[in-house]
Structures are given as C-alpha cells and as structure tokens.
Enzyme design. Sequence first.
Site, PDB file in Angstrom:
ATOM      1  N   GLN A  19     -10.580  32.322 -63.060  1.00 24.89           N
ATOM      2  CA  GLN A  19      -9.727  31.139 -63.186  1.00 24.89           C
ATOM      3  C   GLN A  19     -10.490  29.830 -63.023  1.00 24.89           C
ATOM      4  OE1 GLN A  19      -6.562  33.010 -60.426  1.00 24.89           O
ATOM      5  NE2 GLN A  19      -5.372  31.764 -61.828  1.00 24.89           N
ATOM      6  N   ARG A  76     -11.129  31.322 -49.715  1.00 20.41           N
ATOM      7  CA  ARG A  76     -11.014  32.647 -50.323  1.00 20.41           C
ATOM      8  C   ARG A  76     -11.364  32.517 -51.802  1.00 20.41           C
ATOM      9  NH1 ARG A  76      -5.977  35.348 -52.734  1.00 20.41           N
ATOM     10  NH2 ARG A  76      -6.863  37.356 -53.299  1.00 20.41           N
ATOM     11  N   HIS A 122     -10.377  40.420 -58.485  1.00 21.48           N
ATOM     12  CA  HIS A 122      -9.243  39.562 -58.859  1.00 21.48           C
ATOM     13  C   HIS A 122      -9.101  39.628 -60.388  1.00 21.48           C
ATOM     14  CE1 HIS A 122      -6.675  36.050 -57.217  1.00 21.48           C
ATOM     15  NE2 HIS A 122      -6.295  36.224 -58.457  1.00 21.48           N
ATOM     16  N   GLU A 169      -3.500  41.737 -55.482  1.00 18.06           N
ATOM     17  CA  GLU A 169      -2.232  42.036 -56.159  1.00 18.06           C
ATOM     18  C   GLU A 169      -2.294  43.230 -57.118  1.00 18.06           C
ATOM     19  OE1 GLU A 169      -0.779  38.480 -58.031  1.00 18.06           O
ATOM     20  OE2 GLU A 169      -0.449  37.487 -56.130  1.00 18.06           O
ATOM     21  N   TYR A 300       5.176  33.486 -53.055  1.00 20.13           N
ATOM     22  CA  TYR A 300       5.497  32.179 -53.628  1.00 20.13           C
ATOM     23  C   TYR A 300       6.969  31.837 -53.540  1.00 20.13           C
ATOM     24  CZ  TYR A 300       0.793  32.002 -55.583  1.00 20.13           C
ATOM     25  OH  TYR A 300      -0.576  31.956 -55.725  1.00 20.13           O
ATOM     26  N   GLU A 364      -2.271  33.735 -50.333  1.00 18.96           N
ATOM     27  CA  GLU A 364      -1.896  32.753 -51.368  1.00 18.96           C
ATOM     28  C   GLU A 364      -0.469  32.290 -51.118  1.00 18.96           C
ATOM     29  OE1 GLU A 364      -2.183  33.981 -55.486  1.00 18.96           O
ATOM     30  OE2 GLU A 364      -4.197  34.785 -55.169  1.00 18.96           O
ATOM     31  N   TRP A 414      -2.637  28.163 -52.526  1.00 20.21           N
ATOM     32  CA  TRP A 414      -3.057  28.343 -53.910  1.00 20.21           C
ATOM     33  C   TRP A 414      -2.635  27.099 -54.659  1.00 20.21           C
ATOM     34  CZ3 TRP A 414      -6.071  31.864 -56.296  1.00 20.21           C
ATOM     35  CH2 TRP A 414      -6.174  31.725 -57.687  1.00 20.21           C
ATOM     36  N   GLU A 421      -4.518  29.426 -65.547  1.00 22.53           N
ATOM     37  CA  GLU A 421      -3.394  30.167 -64.962  1.00 22.53           C
ATOM     38  C   GLU A 421      -3.015  31.360 -65.873  1.00 22.53           C
ATOM     39  OE1 GLU A 421      -2.012  30.477 -62.096  1.00 22.53           O
ATOM     40  OE2 GLU A 421      -0.238  31.571 -62.731  1.00 22.53           O
ATOM     41  N   TRP A 422      -3.986  32.248 -66.080  1.00 22.50           N
ATOM     42  CA  TRP A 422      -3.772  33.512 -66.785  1.00 22.50           C
ATOM     43  C   TRP A 422      -3.025  33.314 -68.106  1.00 22.50           C
ATOM     44  CZ3 TRP A 422      -7.356  36.178 -64.650  1.00 22.50           C
ATOM     45  CH2 TRP A 422      -7.592  36.090 -63.293  1.00 22.50           C
TER      46      TRP A 422
END
Length: 461
Positions: A19, A76, A122, A169, A300, A364, A414, A421-422
């Site tokens: 990212q 991190r 990740h 994740e 989140y 996060e 985060w 962002e993916w």
Amino acid sequence: MSGKLPSDFLWGYATASYQIEGSPTADGRLPSIWDTFSHTPGKIKDGSNGDVACDSWHRWGEDVALLKFSGAKVYRFSFSWSRIIPEGGRDDLINADAIEHYRYFIEALVKNGIKPIATLYHWDLPQTLHDRYGGWLNKEEIVQDYVNYARTCFRYFGDLVKDWITHNEPWCVSVLGYGTGVFAPGHKSDTEHWIVAHNLLVAHAYAVKAYREEFKPSQGGQIGITLDCSWQMPYDNSPENVAAAQRGIAFKLGRFADPIYKGYYPAIVKEMIGDRLPDFTEEEIAVVKDSSDFFGLNTYTTQLVQDGGDNEIQGNVKYTFTRPDGTQLGKQAHVPWLQSYPPGFRSLLNYLWETYKKPIYVTENGFAAKGENVLPVDQVVKDTDRVEYFQGYTDALLRAVTEDGVPVKGYFAWSLLDNFEWADGYDTRFGVTYVDFKTQRRTTKESYQFLRNWFPEHVET
Ligand code: PNW
C-alpha cells in the site's frame, strides 16, 4: 482507577508494504499477486495500482520523520515477501539488497525511539508461488515456504524487531481473495476460501512454533496474529436476530480465533459447512492451539445483524447500519462498509477479553472521510469527521481499559499516510497525513494533531 492508560501503553500507526512502498522492481523485487491483480483491467476502482503508491521505498526517511514528530511509540509495517525472497520458495535465493534496505529503515525507527512491529504477510504473496503450485491453495508447499520466509525474517531482523504478526486479516485474504474474488488473486468459489483459511492458520502456527523454538530463546520477543472483526449487534431483541449476531461473529472471527485460542472450530461453522471445512490433523491442531501470544485486532465499525439471507460466507445473516426506527447507527465514511460507532468498539474489546482471555493490541482502527478524493488539500486537512471518529474511539478505548479492566496494550491508527487502498485504489483515503500522489508531498491533517495531543494527555507518565 486513575482514568489514564498505563505508562507502557503503545500507540502509533500502521501501514502495509504494497500500500505504501511502490518501486515494484527495485533491488531485485519480483511481482506479488497484488501487482498482477491491480494491473488486470477492471479490478481496481480508479484503474490504478501500487507501482508508485507513497514511494515509501525511497521516502521512508520522511515516514520516520512524520512518526517521530507525531510522538508515536510504535510503528506497524509489513515486509514484502517478494523483496526478501523474490521467487518466494524455500529453495529460492534470499535477496541481500532488500534485507539491507529494510535494516536501514528499522534502525532508523529504533534510533528515533519508535518500536518496530512487523507483519510478515499483509496480502502480497509472491506471484511465483501462486504460479508454481497455486499459492495458498496448496498446503504442503505453502506452509513450508511461508515458514522458511518467516524464519528468514526472524534471522535477519530479530535483533531489532521483538514483536511479530504472522498474518494480517486471514478473513480478507481467504474470503475476499478466494471467495468473492474482489481482492487478489480474484478467485470466486464456495470451497476454496475454506481451504485457504485453513492453510493460513496452519502456516501461521508453524511459523510461531519455529519462532518460539529457534529464535525466542535468544531474541526474547513475542508473536501473534491479527484478525479483523466489526462488533455485531442484533438488529433487535428477537431471538432469531440475537442468534444471528452470534453466528455472524462465528463466521467472521470464531472460525479463526477459536482454533487458535481454544483449539477447535466453532460448532455452528462445522455444522453449516460440513465437509468443505477442512479438518485439522491431530498434529496440526496441537500446533494451532495457543499459537498467538496476544489478540491482534483490526476493527473499524459496528454492524446491525438480522437473521436470514443465503449468504453462506457470512453465516446466512444480513447486515445493515439502519436501526429499526430508520435512523443511522453512526456517521457514514467514504466507503459503504464503515460507519462510526464507538460504543460498539468498547463492547467488542470486552467481548474479546471475556472470550479469549488474551491481552489485546488494536493493530488497526481508522476512518476514511468523505470527499477527500476530490477536495483541495486545504479542505482535506480539516478532517472533522476523522477527528470525531478518533475522539469517540479513543474515549471508548480508555473506558474499556480503565473502567472495564480490559487489558489493551496498544493502539495503531490506520493509517499514517493516504495510500493504495486495495480495490478502491487511491479513491479512498484513510491517512492522518494527506499525500498528493502527483508530487508525493505530505501534509498532516487535523486528525494527526488530535492523536498527537490525545495520547500524551491520556497515558500515565
Ligand atoms: C484492512 N471490509 O482491510 C486492511 O488491513 C488494510 O490494509 C486496509 O487498508 C484497511 O483495513 C482499510 O480498509 C479491510 O470490506 C478491507 O470490511 C476491507 C474491509 C475491512 C478491512
């Protein structure tokens, strides 16, 4: 009760290699599945990719300066597997240039009083391993290659890094990568993601075993996994919806957390998935059980849960942010899946402590404010919605620790920077620092200042 977080509380920021780093071919790096996926037309919302991102492979000094000035105690970040072992496998070459580069960066963190916390995986699997044998679908091969990669990181960085996270994740890796196909490698299947999730757990566990047996005695660190979960609240008090919320948590979190912290899959998941849920061998489950020194949590939002629907991946439940009276649960973010609801964060922390009895690191937590993709920088930096989010979530954190007695040891916002962002590309911005992706100029937002002030005021000295 002093009303403050303990003096050893760690707070800081999180990022991930693909990212932020860019430079996909620098110093011998080979592609990961995210390079391939993001370069496939139609997969990324704005047609972008991580080729440049925040250019952190070159600008890491600026990142360290931003961290230092923020007052962060920890950072991190994740290692790019296909930089460290470009082809990825246990018989492939280790890339000394990448190791040297990462060491300079980690040494800079340590010199500036920032504790490095490293994520091994990740999401950026070396493309070579995917092509060679199917990547995460092939247990025999991937477990050995992942453990070899993990050992390489422990060996070359373990004098500096004392805190390790094996996977970020596994739900996203398996379900979004091999179930719905919205993430790399883009497979759609109702069997594959159960296999991948299982293999992620086994690979995690053998990496932890290697760390504990071969490195921890001399390096003295800790290791665990990061799981993602929203708090899931029943839509109303009906018994069906109360049961649905429990089922939702089992399918999102319990399928990973229960094997790790209790030693078995949740009964409801086994019952509904049957033979498609791979069984652990006796040896495997012995290694999986108790394979995390802490509970790493990415969270989140909070969801309202109703019984019904035929979405098996989520346990046949339906999610909404609209209460029975028609009001919204919280403030809507730029992305559809996120609304701000601090009380849910506090409930989740209490639930995890009661259920799994492990110290928690919130690895996060953050918010993508609306419109930051189109507004000019002088307006983006006045990120009131993100500031309100962090006000609510830090207050909930403080109450969970000081009033409820939940042992939360750290908190990572985060993210340090707006980044790739993916599947949303650069359309969604989670940073406390604005990045102008044309010039790479970084400008801190008000939320950066908020956190910079909040933690010193609320951590004991
Ligand atoms: C996490 N969802 O991903 C990741 O760990 C980060 O890399 C990412 O940038 C961050 O959260 C913000 O999205 C998620 O659809 C991706 O619910 C998708 C979801 C949740 C988390």
